[in-house]
Structure formats: C-alpha cells, structure tokens
Design an enzyme around this catalytic site. Structure first.
Site, short mmCIF file in Angstrom:
data_model
loop_
_atom_site.label_atom_id
_atom_site.label_comp_id
_atom_site.label_asym_id
_atom_site.label_seq_id
_atom_site.Cartn_x
_atom_site.Cartn_y
_atom_site.Cartn_z
N SER A 41 36.90 35.05 32.04
CA SER A 41 37.51 35.17 33.37
C SER A 41 36.55 34.73 34.47
O SER A 41 35.37 35.11 34.48
CB SER A 41 37.95 36.61 33.63
OG SER A 41 38.39 36.72 34.97
N SER A 43 37.24 35.45 37.64
CA SER A 43 37.56 36.28 38.81
C SER A 43 36.33 36.92 39.46
O SER A 43 36.24 36.96 40.69
CB SER A 43 38.58 37.35 38.43
OG SER A 43 39.82 36.73 38.16
N LYS A 92 49.20 42.15 31.13
CA LYS A 92 50.09 42.06 32.30
C LYS A 92 51.43 42.76 32.07
O LYS A 92 52.04 43.25 33.01
CB LYS A 92 50.37 40.59 32.64
CG LYS A 92 49.17 39.85 33.21
CD LYS A 92 49.54 38.44 33.63
CE LYS A 92 48.31 37.65 34.02
NZ LYS A 92 48.60 36.30 34.49
N ASN A 113 49.86 41.85 37.59
CA ASN A 113 48.48 41.38 37.43
C ASN A 113 47.54 42.01 38.44
O ASN A 113 46.34 41.74 38.43
CB ASN A 113 48.40 39.84 37.51
CG ASN A 113 48.39 39.35 38.94
OD1 ASN A 113 49.01 39.96 39.81
ND2 ASN A 113 47.70 38.26 39.20
N ASP A 129 50.37 36.37 40.89
CA ASP A 129 50.57 35.04 40.32
C ASP A 129 51.74 34.34 41.02
O ASP A 129 51.72 33.13 41.22
CB ASP A 129 50.88 35.13 38.82
CG ASP A 129 49.66 35.48 37.99
OD1 ASP A 129 48.53 35.17 38.42
OD2 ASP A 129 49.83 36.09 36.92
N GLY A 154 57.45 25.11 28.60
CA GLY A 154 56.75 26.35 28.25
C GLY A 154 57.33 27.57 28.95
O GLY A 154 56.65 28.60 29.08
N GLY A 157 56.97 31.19 27.51
CA GLY A 157 55.71 31.92 27.44
C GLY A 157 55.56 32.86 28.63
O GLY A 157 56.42 32.90 29.51
N ASN A 179 61.33 24.81 26.09
CA ASN A 179 60.31 25.51 25.33
C ASN A 179 60.41 25.07 23.88
O ASN A 179 61.51 24.84 23.37
CB ASN A 179 60.55 27.03 25.41
CG ASN A 179 59.32 27.84 25.10
OD1 ASN A 179 58.34 27.76 25.83
ND2 ASN A 179 59.34 28.61 24.02
#
Ligand code: NAP
Length: 311
Positions: A41, A43, A92, A113, A129, A154, A157, A179
C-alpha cells in the site's frame, strides 16, 4: 521508535501490546491502512506528508490483519485513540458489516474503504473510491461521468462493481458492463434497476465480436480487471479497436504505463493509469477524518515519490 510512521507495519498481535510496538512510533499512530496483504500500500506515503503539512501530530501506518482478525481489531483501534482507517483488499466488504453506521452511498456500492472513529463513539463507514473515481474522470479528462457512454470490463470484480454502481448512480448516458465470468456481472447489473443509469445498462459477452459492436459508441473505457499487471496478460479490449475519441482509464497502476494505456495512446486516445484515483480517494478520506481541505499537492508529491521509488 523514531522512524517515520510511513515505514511502520503492524499486526493484530501488536495491537495487544501497543505500548511496546506501535505506541513507540512518532508522531503517534492514529490512522492506518488495513489489508491482507498491506505491505504494497502506498497510502502511508501519501497521508504522512499530508499530516505533516497540516501540522497534525498523528502518523499513518500499515496494519496487516487477516480476515478473521479484522472485526476484533476495530474496538482495539478505537480504544487506542485512532481517528480512522482505510480498508483495502480483502476487508472492504467486511467493513460494511462491521461499522455501527454507514453512509448510504457506501451501502449501495456494497463496500467501505474509510472508517471514521467519531467523537460520539460511533464507528462510521464511507467509500472514498466512488468520489475518487468521479474526480479522476473530471480532473484527467475534463468530463463528467453523467455525460459519458461507459464500458466497464471487469464489472464483476470488487472495483468493477463499485465503478459500475457509481456510474449508474450518476446516471451516465450509457453503461455497458462485461466480465470474463458472466455469472459475476449479472447480479451487479440487476442491482441498478431503481437508479437513473439503470435503464441504460447492458451486459455484453466478453468477446471480440461484442466489443467490436459496442466500442465505436463508447466514450470512456474503465479497465477494472487485473489484466496488464503481468507480462503476457491478454488484452483487456482488442487494441486494434481503440480509437482517438476514446478516454481510457486503467485502474491498474503497476506497471505505470500499462499495455492498455500504451495502446490507447498509440491509437491517439487519452489514457490514464490508476494512480490519480489513489490520490483522490485519499484526499476524500483525509477530508472526512479532519473536516478540512486536504493538502493535495503534499499528497501528490508523496505519492509520486513512492511510485518512483517502487517502479
Ligand atoms: P477482483 O475483485 O479480484 O476482480 C478482478 C477482475 O479481473 C474480475 O472481473 C476478473 O474476472 C478479472 N480478471 C482477472 N483475470 C482475468 C483474465 N485473465 N481475463 C479476464 N478477466 C480477468 O479485483 P479488484 O479489487 O476489483 O481489482 C481489480 C484491479 O483494479 C486490480 O488490478 C487492482 O489493483 C485495481 N484497483 C485499483 C484501484 C485504484 O485506486 N487505482 C482501486 C481498486 C482496484 P472474473 O470475475 O472472471 O474472475
């Protein structure tokens, strides 16, 4: 420990003997990104410069928690005086269940998140997000999602379902989902029937033929698959179908120039990788924790340096 908190990584066991572990970090650890794995990460490298720039005496650390350790850790973080946390893979979804209260958008998206330990004792969950994605499209392409016809490869997901949900919530002009495993994307599309974008949602097969029919009328392609991370991965969409009018947003950021971004640029299209979204989701989390504007340039500089150091 006087090392910068950005280099600190802690575990569930550390929380139980915090005075000898995270409690030694300066400035004191009050924020964390929780994941499994979490070492990758970026962050901390984005949030610690922001905290410093604002003169906030708090550090942001990595916390490695396995899924079975996650629920029990939250009251401990609260007792240790944490202000909040970010949750990344795979927490999440569990975070949505673990909070006392949740923002309606995060509930609709199905993922939290950003955890906020509110002064009234309530553990509140939000999703940065979603606004991070919208802001990225605005900043990078100068367009609003609601004006665009969007293809989400996708969409079955975790990231793809969130992006598709936000696009539908915004009422984008057209939303086309695809997908590899169709059974994963159909429930996502079915969840939009009451949203403004729901009426224009289509699910198409993961085939060249279906993409060739769809791509000419698409403005924005948002790659939410993990394709492009490994050399030799198949193409997300056939590169020869990319056109100059396409806006391409690849959620992948490792490598920095993904095969899709490179192909889009070669076709004369505008393209961006997943780094700006990392920045903007971080900006929103920071503003929710501290109820003040985030120092965006300090965060961008920290993130850029971390990206360069790791690439
Ligand atoms: P996920 O839930 O595991 O979903 C992975 C998606 O990729 C699924 O749709 C999966 O399809 C598809 N996929 C994997 N291999 C494939 C292949 N060989 N062919 C076709 N499709 C394939 O992962 P996620 O959390 O959504 O993350 C997806 C990507 O987005 C990752 O690269 C992640 O790093 C990135 N991401 C970036 C940000 C950011 O801020 N920039 C945020 C979140 C995620 P199936 O359903 O058929 O398996």
């Amino acid at each position: 420990m006087s090392a910068p908190a950005s280099h600190g990584m802690f575990t569930a066991a550390d929380l139980d003997r915090w005075a000898e572990t995270g409690g030694l970090v300066t400035p004191p650890a009050r924020l964390a990104v929780i994941g499994d794995p979490v070492a990758h990460s970026l962050s901390p490298e984005m949030h610690n410069p922001a905290l410093q720039a604002c003169g906030i005496d708090a550090g942001y650390v990595r916390l490695h928690l396995r899924p079975d350790e996650f629920p029990a850790a939250l009251p401990k973080l609260k007792a240790l005086g944490f202000i909040g946390c970010n949750c990344t893979i795979p927490h999440k979804f569990m975070a949505l269940e673990a909070v006392d209260e949740v923002d309606p958008d995060a509930r609709r998206i199905g993922a939290v998140n950003t955890l906020i330990f509110r002064p009234d004792g309530v553990l509140f969950g939000r999703n940065s997000d979603a606004p991070g994605f919208l802001r990225t499209v605005r900043e990078e392409f100068g367009r609003d999602v609601r004006d665009l016809r969007i293809l989400v490869p996708g969409a079955g997901g975790g990231a793809g379902a969130a992006v598709a949900t936000v696009c539908a919530m915004e009422g984008c002009r057209e939303l086309v989902l695809t997908n590899r495993t169709p059974g994963k994307v159909e429930p996502v599309a079915a969840g939009f029937s009451d949203l403004p974008g729901g009426s224009v949602t289509a699910v198409i097969p993961w085939t060249r033929e279906a993409l060739a029919d769809t791509l000419p009328r698409i403005d924005l392609i948002v790659n939410c698959t993990s394709l492009g991370m490994k050399p030799g991965d198949p193409e997300v969409v056939p590169h020869d179908l990319l056109r100059p009018h396409h806006l391409v947003f690849d959620m992948v950021y490792k490598p920095l120039i993904t095969p899709l971004v490179a192909a889009a640029r070669a076709a004369g299209a505008r393209a961006v990788n997943g780094i700006p979204m990392l920045l903007w989701q971080g900006v929103y989390s920071f503003e929710w924790w501290f109820k003040r504007p985030a120092p965006v340039e300090a965060m961008r500089t920290g993130l850029d340096a971390a990206v360069r150091a790791r690439s």
